[in-house]
Design an enzyme around this catalytic site. Structure first.
Site, PDB file in Angstrom:
ATOM      1  N   MET A   1       0.822  -1.169   0.000  1.00 45.99           N
ATOM      2  CA  MET A   1       0.000   0.000   0.000  1.00 45.99           C
ATOM      3  C   MET A   1       0.869   1.235   0.000  1.00 45.99           C
ATOM      4  O   MET A   1       1.860   1.223   0.666  1.00 45.99           O
ATOM      5  CB  MET A   1      -0.680  -0.007   1.314  1.00 45.99           C
ATOM      6  CG  MET A   1      -2.092   0.102   1.292  1.00 45.99           C
ATOM      7  SD  MET A   1      -2.715   0.299   2.749  1.00 45.99           S
ATOM      8  CE  MET A   1      -1.749  -0.061   3.734  1.00 45.99           C
ATOM      9  N   LEU A 152       2.597  -9.116   0.398  1.00 45.24           N
ATOM     10  CA  LEU A 152       2.230  -8.392   1.605  1.00 45.24           C
ATOM     11  C   LEU A 152       0.990  -7.532   1.408  1.00 45.24           C
ATOM     12  O   LEU A 152       0.208  -7.339   2.338  1.00 45.24           O
ATOM     13  CB  LEU A 152       3.392  -7.506   2.070  1.00 45.24           C
ATOM     14  CG  LEU A 152       4.625  -8.234   2.605  1.00 45.24           C
ATOM     15  CD1 LEU A 152       5.549  -7.258   3.321  1.00 45.24           C
ATOM     16  CD2 LEU A 152       4.251  -9.356   3.551  1.00 45.24           C
ATOM     17  N   GLU A 153       0.793  -7.025   0.204  1.00 45.81           N
ATOM     18  CA  GLU A 153      -0.333  -6.123  -0.026  1.00 45.81           C
ATOM     19  C   GLU A 153      -1.664  -6.847  -0.191  1.00 45.81           C
ATOM     20  O   GLU A 153      -2.688  -6.355   0.257  1.00 45.81           O
ATOM     21  CB  GLU A 153      -0.067  -5.248  -1.251  1.00 45.81           C
ATOM     22  CG  GLU A 153       1.078  -4.267  -1.089  1.00 45.81           C
ATOM     23  CD  GLU A 153       0.814  -3.208  -0.036  1.00 45.81           C
ATOM     24  OE1 GLU A 153      -0.335  -3.095   0.442  1.00 45.81           O
ATOM     25  OE2 GLU A 153       1.758  -2.481   0.314  1.00 45.81           O
ATOM     26  N   SER A 154      -1.655  -8.001  -0.849  1.00 41.91           N
ATOM     27  CA  SER A 154      -2.943  -8.663  -1.108  1.00 41.91           C
ATOM     28  C   SER A 154      -2.854 -10.185  -1.049  1.00 41.91           C
ATOM     29  O   SER A 154      -3.742 -10.857  -1.569  1.00 41.91           O
ATOM     30  CB  SER A 154      -3.489  -8.237  -2.479  1.00 41.91           C
ATOM     31  OG  SER A 154      -2.679  -8.757  -3.533  1.00 41.91           O
TER      32      SER A 154
END
Length: 426
Positions: A1, A152-154
Protein backbone atom coordinates in the site's frame (compact mmCIF):
# COMPACT_ATOMS: atom_id res chain seq x y z
CA UNK A 1 0.00 0.00 0.00
CA UNK A 2 1.30 3.44 -0.72
CA UNK A 3 1.94 5.87 2.09
CA UNK A 4 -0.22 8.99 2.46
CA UNK A 5 0.69 11.76 0.05
CA UNK A 6 2.31 10.50 -3.11
CA UNK A 7 1.35 6.95 -2.10
CA UNK A 8 -0.53 4.91 0.39
CA UNK A 9 0.80 3.20 1.82
CA UNK A 10 -0.68 2.76 4.23
CA UNK A 11 0.02 4.99 6.34
CA UNK A 12 -3.15 3.69 5.36
CA UNK A 13 -3.62 0.01 6.06
CA UNK A 14 -1.51 -2.82 4.88
CA UNK A 15 -3.20 -6.04 4.20
CA UNK A 16 -1.41 -7.57 7.14
CA UNK A 17 -2.62 -4.79 9.38
CA UNK A 18 0.63 -3.08 10.08
CA UNK A 19 0.15 0.68 10.53
CA UNK A 20 2.39 3.55 11.55
CA UNK A 21 0.46 5.16 14.42
CA UNK A 22 -1.43 8.32 13.54
CA UNK A 23 -1.17 11.41 15.71
CA UNK A 24 -4.09 11.50 18.11
CA UNK A 25 -5.35 14.80 19.48
CA UNK A 26 -5.72 14.87 23.25
CA UNK A 27 -9.38 14.87 24.18
CA UNK A 28 -10.82 15.85 27.59
CA UNK A 29 -12.14 12.96 29.63
CA UNK A 30 -15.18 13.39 31.81
CA UNK A 31 -14.89 11.40 35.02
CA UNK A 32 -17.78 10.46 37.30
CA UNK A 33 -17.11 9.16 40.80
CA UNK A 34 -20.32 7.16 40.64
CA UNK A 35 -20.88 6.22 37.02
CA UNK A 36 -24.32 5.06 36.02
CA UNK A 37 -25.29 3.01 33.00
CA UNK A 38 -26.71 4.98 30.13
CA UNK A 39 -30.20 4.02 29.04
CA UNK A 40 -30.29 2.09 25.78
CA UNK A 41 -30.77 4.19 22.65
CA UNK A 42 -34.13 3.53 21.09
CA UNK A 43 -34.08 2.04 17.56
CA UNK A 44 -36.23 4.94 16.35
CA UNK A 45 -33.65 7.44 17.62
CA UNK A 46 -30.88 5.55 15.84
CA UNK A 47 -32.88 5.52 12.63
CA UNK A 48 -33.51 9.27 12.84
CA UNK A 49 -29.81 9.96 13.48
CA UNK A 50 -28.84 7.72 10.56
CA UNK A 51 -31.34 9.45 8.28
CA UNK A 52 -30.02 12.88 9.24
CA UNK A 53 -26.44 11.76 8.60
CA UNK A 54 -27.38 10.41 5.18
CA UNK A 55 -29.19 13.63 4.24
CA UNK A 56 -26.15 15.68 5.26
CA UNK A 57 -23.89 13.36 3.27
CA UNK A 58 -26.02 13.79 0.15
CA UNK A 59 -25.81 17.58 0.60
CA UNK A 60 -22.02 17.23 0.79
CA UNK A 61 -22.02 15.29 -2.49
CA UNK A 62 -24.03 18.04 -4.18
CA UNK A 63 -21.60 20.62 -2.81
CA UNK A 64 -18.64 18.56 -3.98
CA UNK A 65 -19.80 18.31 -7.58
CA UNK A 66 -18.80 21.87 -8.56
CA UNK A 67 -15.32 21.25 -7.17
CA UNK A 68 -15.08 18.03 -9.16
CA UNK A 69 -16.30 19.85 -12.25
CA UNK A 70 -13.60 22.51 -11.74
CA UNK A 71 -11.03 19.67 -11.59
CA UNK A 72 -12.14 18.44 -15.02
CA UNK A 73 -14.71 15.80 -14.07
CA UNK A 74 -17.69 15.77 -16.43
CA UNK A 75 -21.22 15.65 -15.02
CA UNK A 76 -21.73 12.38 -16.89
CA UNK A 77 -18.78 10.75 -15.11
CA UNK A 78 -19.80 12.22 -11.77
CA UNK A 79 -23.43 11.14 -11.96
CA UNK A 80 -22.47 7.67 -13.14
CA UNK A 81 -19.96 7.25 -10.30
CA UNK A 82 -22.26 8.54 -7.56
CA UNK A 83 -25.37 6.67 -8.62
CA UNK A 84 -26.76 5.02 -5.44
CA UNK A 85 -23.72 6.03 -3.36
CA UNK A 86 -24.60 6.32 0.34
CA UNK A 87 -22.72 7.10 3.52
CA UNK A 88 -20.66 4.15 4.78
CA UNK A 89 -20.48 4.07 8.60
CA UNK A 90 -18.24 1.00 8.52
CA UNK A 91 -15.49 3.03 6.82
CA UNK A 92 -15.62 5.66 9.57
CA UNK A 93 -15.55 2.97 12.24
CA UNK A 94 -12.45 1.45 10.69
CA UNK A 95 -10.78 4.84 10.35
CA UNK A 96 -11.43 5.62 14.02
CA UNK A 97 -10.29 2.26 15.31
CA UNK A 98 -6.90 1.87 13.70
CA UNK A 99 -4.44 0.14 16.01
CA UNK A 100 -2.79 2.51 18.46
CA UNK A 101 0.47 0.63 18.33
CA UNK A 102 2.47 -1.33 15.82
CA UNK A 103 3.15 -5.02 16.14
CA UNK A 104 6.57 -5.94 17.41
CA UNK A 105 8.76 -6.49 14.38
CA UNK A 106 9.27 -10.16 15.23
CA UNK A 107 5.49 -10.73 15.29
CA UNK A 108 5.12 -8.87 12.02
CA UNK A 109 7.89 -10.81 10.29
CA UNK A 110 6.49 -14.10 11.58
CA UNK A 111 3.47 -13.32 9.37
CA UNK A 112 5.16 -11.41 6.55
CA UNK A 113 7.63 -14.22 5.82
CA UNK A 114 5.68 -17.18 7.17
CA UNK A 115 6.22 -20.61 5.64
CA UNK A 116 2.82 -20.32 3.95
CA UNK A 117 3.57 -16.90 2.46
CA UNK A 118 6.95 -18.10 1.21
CA UNK A 119 5.40 -21.25 -0.29
CA UNK A 120 2.62 -19.26 -1.99
CA UNK A 121 5.14 -16.69 -3.21
CA UNK A 122 7.29 -19.31 -4.86
CA UNK A 123 4.17 -20.72 -6.50
CA UNK A 124 3.26 -17.22 -7.74
CA UNK A 125 6.76 -16.82 -9.16
CA UNK A 126 6.40 -20.10 -11.05
CA UNK A 127 2.88 -19.36 -12.28
CA UNK A 128 3.78 -15.87 -13.51
CA UNK A 129 7.44 -16.48 -14.37
CA UNK A 130 7.21 -15.19 -17.93
CA UNK A 131 5.56 -11.86 -17.15
CA UNK A 132 7.71 -11.32 -14.04
CA UNK A 133 10.87 -11.96 -16.06
CA UNK A 134 9.69 -9.42 -18.64
CA UNK A 135 8.92 -6.88 -15.90
CA UNK A 136 12.34 -7.39 -14.32
CA UNK A 137 14.05 -6.97 -17.69
CA UNK A 138 12.14 -3.77 -18.49
CA UNK A 139 12.38 -2.00 -15.12
CA UNK A 140 15.45 -3.55 -13.52
CA UNK A 141 13.57 -4.36 -10.30
CA UNK A 142 14.03 -7.87 -8.93
CA UNK A 143 10.99 -10.01 -9.68
CA UNK A 144 11.17 -11.40 -6.14
CA UNK A 145 10.84 -7.89 -4.70
CA UNK A 146 7.80 -7.17 -6.87
CA UNK A 147 6.32 -10.51 -5.83
CA UNK A 148 7.03 -9.78 -2.15
CA UNK A 149 5.12 -6.47 -2.38
CA UNK A 150 2.27 -8.39 -4.00
CA UNK A 151 2.38 -10.95 -1.19
CA UNK A 152 2.23 -8.39 1.60
CA UNK A 153 -0.33 -6.12 -0.03
CA UNK A 154 -2.94 -8.66 -1.11
CA UNK A 155 -1.62 -12.17 -0.36
CA UNK A 156 -0.75 -12.56 -4.07
CA UNK A 157 -4.11 -11.18 -5.21
CA UNK A 158 -6.29 -13.17 -2.86
CA UNK A 159 -7.44 -10.17 -0.79
CA UNK A 160 -7.75 -7.10 -2.99
CA UNK A 161 -10.61 -5.47 -1.09
CA UNK A 162 -14.26 -5.25 -2.07
CA UNK A 163 -15.25 -1.76 -0.97
CA UNK A 164 -16.80 0.63 -3.48
CA UNK A 165 -13.91 3.09 -3.83
CA UNK A 166 -16.09 6.09 -4.66
CA UNK A 167 -18.33 5.42 -1.65
CA UNK A 168 -15.39 4.86 0.70
CA UNK A 169 -13.45 7.95 -0.39
CA UNK A 170 -16.54 10.16 -0.44
CA UNK A 171 -17.38 9.04 3.10
CA UNK A 172 -13.86 9.80 4.32
CA UNK A 173 -13.73 13.14 2.50
CA UNK A 174 -17.10 14.13 3.98
CA UNK A 175 -16.03 13.05 7.47
CA UNK A 176 -13.32 15.70 7.43
CA UNK A 177 -10.63 14.19 9.65
CA UNK A 178 -8.34 14.03 6.62
CA UNK A 179 -10.87 15.53 4.28
CA UNK A 180 -8.48 17.37 1.97
CA UNK A 181 -6.40 14.25 1.34
CA UNK A 182 -9.38 12.02 0.69
CA UNK A 183 -11.09 14.58 -1.57
CA UNK A 184 -7.88 14.64 -3.62
CA UNK A 185 -8.04 10.85 -3.85
CA UNK A 186 -11.72 10.97 -4.76
CA UNK A 187 -11.10 13.33 -7.68
CA UNK A 188 -8.25 11.09 -8.85
CA UNK A 189 -10.60 8.07 -8.68
CA UNK A 190 -13.17 9.93 -10.78
CA UNK A 191 -10.46 10.68 -13.34
CA UNK A 192 -9.67 6.95 -13.50
CA UNK A 193 -13.30 6.32 -14.41
CA UNK A 194 -13.35 9.19 -16.88
CA UNK A 195 -10.34 7.86 -18.79
CA UNK A 196 -12.00 4.46 -19.09
CA UNK A 197 -9.39 2.34 -17.31
CA UNK A 198 -12.19 0.62 -15.40
CA UNK A 199 -15.88 0.92 -14.54
CA UNK A 200 -17.63 2.02 -11.33
CA UNK A 201 -18.59 -1.60 -10.66
CA UNK A 202 -14.95 -2.73 -10.88
CA UNK A 203 -13.47 0.21 -8.98
CA UNK A 204 -13.14 -1.65 -5.70
CA UNK A 205 -10.49 -1.97 -3.03
CA UNK A 206 -9.76 -1.34 0.64
CA UNK A 207 -11.90 0.83 2.90
CA UNK A 208 -9.21 3.55 2.74
CA UNK A 209 -9.02 3.69 -1.04
CA UNK A 210 -6.13 1.33 -1.89
CA UNK A 211 -6.80 -0.67 -5.04
CA UNK A 212 -5.74 -3.74 -6.93
CA UNK A 213 -3.18 -6.48 -6.45
CA UNK A 214 -0.56 -4.15 -5.02
CA UNK A 215 -2.87 -1.57 -3.44
CA UNK A 216 -2.31 1.71 -5.25
CA UNK A 217 -4.19 4.76 -4.03
CA UNK A 218 -5.77 6.78 -6.86
CA UNK A 219 -3.16 9.55 -7.04
CA UNK A 220 -0.33 7.00 -7.14
CA UNK A 221 -2.21 5.09 -9.81
CA UNK A 222 -2.53 8.27 -11.87
CA UNK A 223 1.19 9.01 -11.54
CA UNK A 224 2.76 5.56 -11.84
CA UNK A 225 0.43 2.84 -13.17
CA UNK A 226 1.33 1.36 -16.57
CA UNK A 227 -0.43 -0.60 -19.30
CA UNK A 228 1.96 -3.53 -19.49
CA UNK A 229 -0.35 -5.81 -21.45
CA UNK A 230 -0.89 -3.21 -24.21
CA UNK A 231 -4.69 -3.45 -24.20
CA UNK A 232 -5.15 0.30 -23.79
CA UNK A 233 -6.08 0.16 -20.08
CA UNK A 234 -4.01 0.26 -16.90
CA UNK A 235 -5.98 -2.54 -15.28
CA UNK A 236 -4.74 -3.28 -11.76
CA UNK A 237 -8.08 -4.77 -10.66
CA UNK A 238 -8.53 -7.81 -12.91
CA UNK A 239 -7.50 -11.37 -12.12
CA UNK A 240 -4.56 -10.91 -14.50
CA UNK A 241 -1.93 -9.21 -12.27
CA UNK A 242 0.41 -8.12 -15.09
CA UNK A 243 -0.47 -4.41 -15.10
CA UNK A 244 -0.43 -4.24 -11.29
CA UNK A 245 2.95 -5.97 -10.97
CA UNK A 246 4.49 -3.86 -13.72
CA UNK A 247 3.07 -0.72 -12.12
CA UNK A 248 4.75 -1.66 -8.84
CA UNK A 249 8.08 -2.16 -10.61
CA UNK A 250 7.63 1.15 -12.44
CA UNK A 251 6.87 2.87 -9.13
CA UNK A 252 10.02 1.51 -7.49
CA UNK A 253 12.14 2.30 -10.54
CA UNK A 254 10.92 5.90 -10.70
CA UNK A 255 11.76 6.33 -7.02
CA UNK A 256 15.38 5.37 -7.60
CA UNK A 257 15.67 1.58 -7.51
CA UNK A 258 19.30 0.50 -7.99
CA UNK A 259 19.59 -2.70 -10.04
CA UNK A 260 21.84 -5.32 -8.50
CA UNK A 261 21.78 -3.75 -5.05
CA UNK A 262 20.16 -5.55 -2.10
CA UNK A 263 17.69 -3.80 0.19
CA UNK A 264 19.87 -4.84 3.10
CA UNK A 265 22.07 -7.56 4.55
CA UNK A 266 21.78 -9.09 8.01
CA UNK A 267 25.03 -8.40 9.87
CA UNK A 268 26.73 -9.08 13.18
CA UNK A 269 28.22 -6.22 15.15
CA UNK A 270 31.50 -6.44 17.05
CA UNK A 271 31.77 -6.36 20.82
CA UNK A 272 31.99 -2.75 21.96
CA UNK A 273 30.26 -1.39 18.86
CA UNK A 274 29.37 2.30 19.11
CA UNK A 275 25.58 2.15 18.94
CA UNK A 276 25.38 5.87 18.22
CA UNK A 277 26.50 4.87 14.70
CA UNK A 278 23.32 2.84 14.21
CA UNK A 279 21.39 5.63 12.52
CA UNK A 280 19.73 6.06 9.14
CA UNK A 281 21.52 9.42 8.92
CA UNK A 282 25.00 7.87 9.20
CA UNK A 283 26.23 6.18 6.04
CA UNK A 284 29.52 4.47 5.26
CA UNK A 285 30.72 2.12 2.57
CA UNK A 286 30.56 -1.60 3.50
CA UNK A 287 34.38 -1.63 3.49
CA UNK A 288 34.41 1.19 6.06
CA UNK A 289 31.88 -0.71 8.18
CA UNK A 290 34.11 -3.78 7.85
CA UNK A 291 37.03 -1.81 9.28
CA UNK A 292 34.83 -1.22 12.34
CA UNK A 293 34.25 -4.96 12.65
CA UNK A 294 30.85 -5.27 10.98
CA UNK A 295 30.49 -8.60 9.14
CA UNK A 296 27.72 -10.60 7.52
CA UNK A 297 26.31 -13.63 9.35
CA UNK A 298 29.00 -15.87 7.84
CA UNK A 299 31.75 -13.58 9.17
CA UNK A 300 32.57 -12.11 5.76
CA UNK A 301 32.88 -8.51 4.68
CA UNK A 302 29.74 -7.23 2.96
CA UNK A 303 30.28 -6.44 -0.71
CA UNK A 304 30.57 -2.77 -1.65
CA UNK A 305 27.07 -2.31 -3.00
CA UNK A 306 27.06 1.40 -2.10
CA UNK A 307 26.65 3.64 0.92
CA UNK A 308 24.94 1.89 3.80
CA UNK A 309 23.58 2.48 7.30
CA UNK A 310 23.23 0.16 10.27
CA UNK A 311 19.67 -0.51 11.40
CA UNK A 312 18.65 -2.06 14.73
CA UNK A 313 14.85 -2.41 14.50
CA UNK A 314 14.63 -4.09 17.92
CA UNK A 315 17.68 -2.69 19.66
CA UNK A 316 20.92 -4.53 20.40
CA UNK A 317 19.08 -7.71 21.45
CA UNK A 318 17.57 -8.19 17.99
CA UNK A 319 18.79 -8.56 14.44
CA UNK A 320 21.05 -5.93 12.86
CA UNK A 321 20.97 -4.98 9.19
CA UNK A 322 23.22 -3.06 6.86
CA UNK A 323 20.73 -1.21 4.66
CA UNK A 324 21.24 0.39 1.25
CA UNK A 325 19.44 2.89 -0.97
CA UNK A 326 16.87 0.29 -2.05
CA UNK A 327 15.66 0.14 1.55
CA UNK A 328 14.67 3.80 1.21
CA UNK A 329 13.06 3.13 -2.18
CA UNK A 330 10.81 0.43 -0.70
CA UNK A 331 9.96 2.82 2.13
CA UNK A 332 8.44 5.15 -0.47
CA UNK A 333 5.81 2.44 -0.89
CA UNK A 334 5.20 2.24 2.87
CA UNK A 335 7.14 4.18 5.49
CA UNK A 336 6.95 1.46 8.14
CA UNK A 337 10.37 0.00 8.92
CA UNK A 338 8.76 -3.37 9.62
CA UNK A 339 7.03 -3.29 6.24
CA UNK A 340 10.27 -2.55 4.38
CA UNK A 341 12.13 -5.32 6.19
CA UNK A 342 9.13 -7.58 5.55
CA UNK A 343 9.28 -6.96 1.80
CA UNK A 344 13.06 -7.30 1.73
CA UNK A 345 13.22 -10.45 3.83
CA UNK A 346 10.32 -12.11 2.00
CA UNK A 347 12.04 -11.36 -1.32
CA UNK A 348 15.22 -12.96 0.02
CA UNK A 349 13.25 -16.04 1.08
CA UNK A 350 11.73 -16.24 -2.40
CA UNK A 351 15.27 -16.24 -3.79
CA UNK A 352 16.13 -19.21 -1.57
CA UNK A 353 17.70 -17.59 1.49
CA UNK A 354 16.87 -18.84 4.96
CA UNK A 355 15.19 -17.12 7.91
CA UNK A 356 16.76 -14.22 9.80
CA UNK A 357 19.57 -15.73 11.85
CA UNK A 358 19.56 -13.52 14.95
CA UNK A 359 17.15 -13.91 17.82
CA UNK A 360 14.57 -11.30 18.77
CA UNK A 361 13.76 -10.02 22.28
CA UNK A 362 10.46 -11.88 22.36
CA UNK A 363 10.13 -11.38 26.11
CA UNK A 364 9.85 -7.64 25.44
CA UNK A 365 7.52 -5.60 23.25
CA UNK A 366 7.10 -2.23 21.58
CA UNK A 367 5.16 0.47 23.39
CA UNK A 368 1.54 1.48 22.96
CA UNK A 369 0.79 5.11 22.13
CA UNK A 370 0.04 6.12 25.73
CA UNK A 371 3.17 4.30 26.92
CA UNK A 372 5.34 6.15 24.42
CA UNK A 373 4.01 9.45 25.78
CA UNK A 374 4.66 8.28 29.33
CA UNK A 375 8.21 7.33 28.35
CA UNK A 376 8.81 10.79 26.86
CA UNK A 377 7.43 12.47 29.98
CA UNK A 378 9.63 10.39 32.27
CA UNK A 379 12.73 11.02 30.16
CA UNK A 380 12.08 14.77 30.19
CA UNK A 381 11.43 14.74 33.94
CA UNK A 382 14.79 13.01 34.45
CA UNK A 383 16.59 15.67 32.41
CA UNK A 384 16.67 13.99 29.01
CA UNK A 385 14.55 16.21 26.77
CA UNK A 386 12.58 14.54 23.98
CA UNK A 387 11.52 17.83 22.43
CA UNK A 388 7.89 17.29 23.36
CA UNK A 389 5.45 14.59 24.38
CA UNK A 390 3.71 13.41 21.21
CA UNK A 391 3.97 9.63 21.33
CA UNK A 392 6.33 9.54 18.37
CA UNK A 393 9.81 8.09 18.69
CA UNK A 394 11.74 10.46 16.44
CA UNK A 395 15.42 11.46 16.41
CA UNK A 396 15.20 13.68 19.53
CA UNK A 397 13.47 10.96 21.53
CA UNK A 398 16.03 8.40 20.38
CA UNK A 399 18.87 10.72 21.43
CA UNK A 400 17.23 11.16 24.81
CA UNK A 401 16.84 7.38 25.19
CA UNK A 402 20.51 6.82 24.33
CA UNK A 403 21.65 9.50 26.75
CA UNK A 404 19.51 7.98 29.51
CA UNK A 405 20.74 4.48 28.73
CA UNK A 406 24.37 5.63 28.85
CA UNK A 407 23.79 7.32 32.21
CA UNK A 408 22.46 4.03 33.61
CA UNK A 409 25.11 1.77 32.09
CA UNK A 410 22.60 0.28 29.63
CA UNK A 411 23.62 -0.47 26.05
CA UNK A 412 22.69 2.82 24.30
CA UNK A 413 20.78 1.40 21.35
CA UNK A 414 17.91 3.93 21.49
CA UNK A 415 15.22 1.23 21.44
CA UNK A 416 11.90 2.27 23.00
CA UNK A 417 10.78 -0.95 24.67
CA UNK A 418 8.61 -1.99 27.59
CA UNK A 419 11.79 -2.94 29.45
CA UNK A 420 13.07 0.64 29.04
CA UNK A 421 9.77 2.10 30.28
CA UNK A 422 9.80 -0.16 33.32
CA UNK A 423 13.33 1.04 34.14
CA UNK A 424 12.25 4.67 33.80
CA UNK A 425 9.34 4.08 36.19
CA UNK A 426 11.64 3.05 39.03
Amino acid sequence: MMQFGAKLHRSIITTVALLVPATVSAMPVEVSLRPSARPPVAPVALAVASSAKEADFQRWIRGFQPRARAAGISDRTFNRAFRSVTFDPDVIKRDRNQSEFTKSIWDYLDSAASDKRVKNGRAALRDHRRVLDQIEQRYGVDKEVVTAVWGLESAYGEYRGNHNIIRALATLAYDGRRGRFFEQQLIAALKILQTGDTTPANLRGSWAGAMGHTQFIPTSYQAFAVDFTGDGRRDIWSDNPADALASTAAYLKKHGWVSGQPWGVEVQLPRGFNYALASRKITKSPSDWARLGVRDMQGRKVRDYGSASILLPAGHRGAAFMIFKNFKVISRYNLSTSYVIGVGHLSDRLKGSGPIAADWPRNDRTLKFAERKEMQSLLTRKGFSTGGVDGRVGPMTQRAIRAYQSSRGIVPDGFASLRLLQTLRK
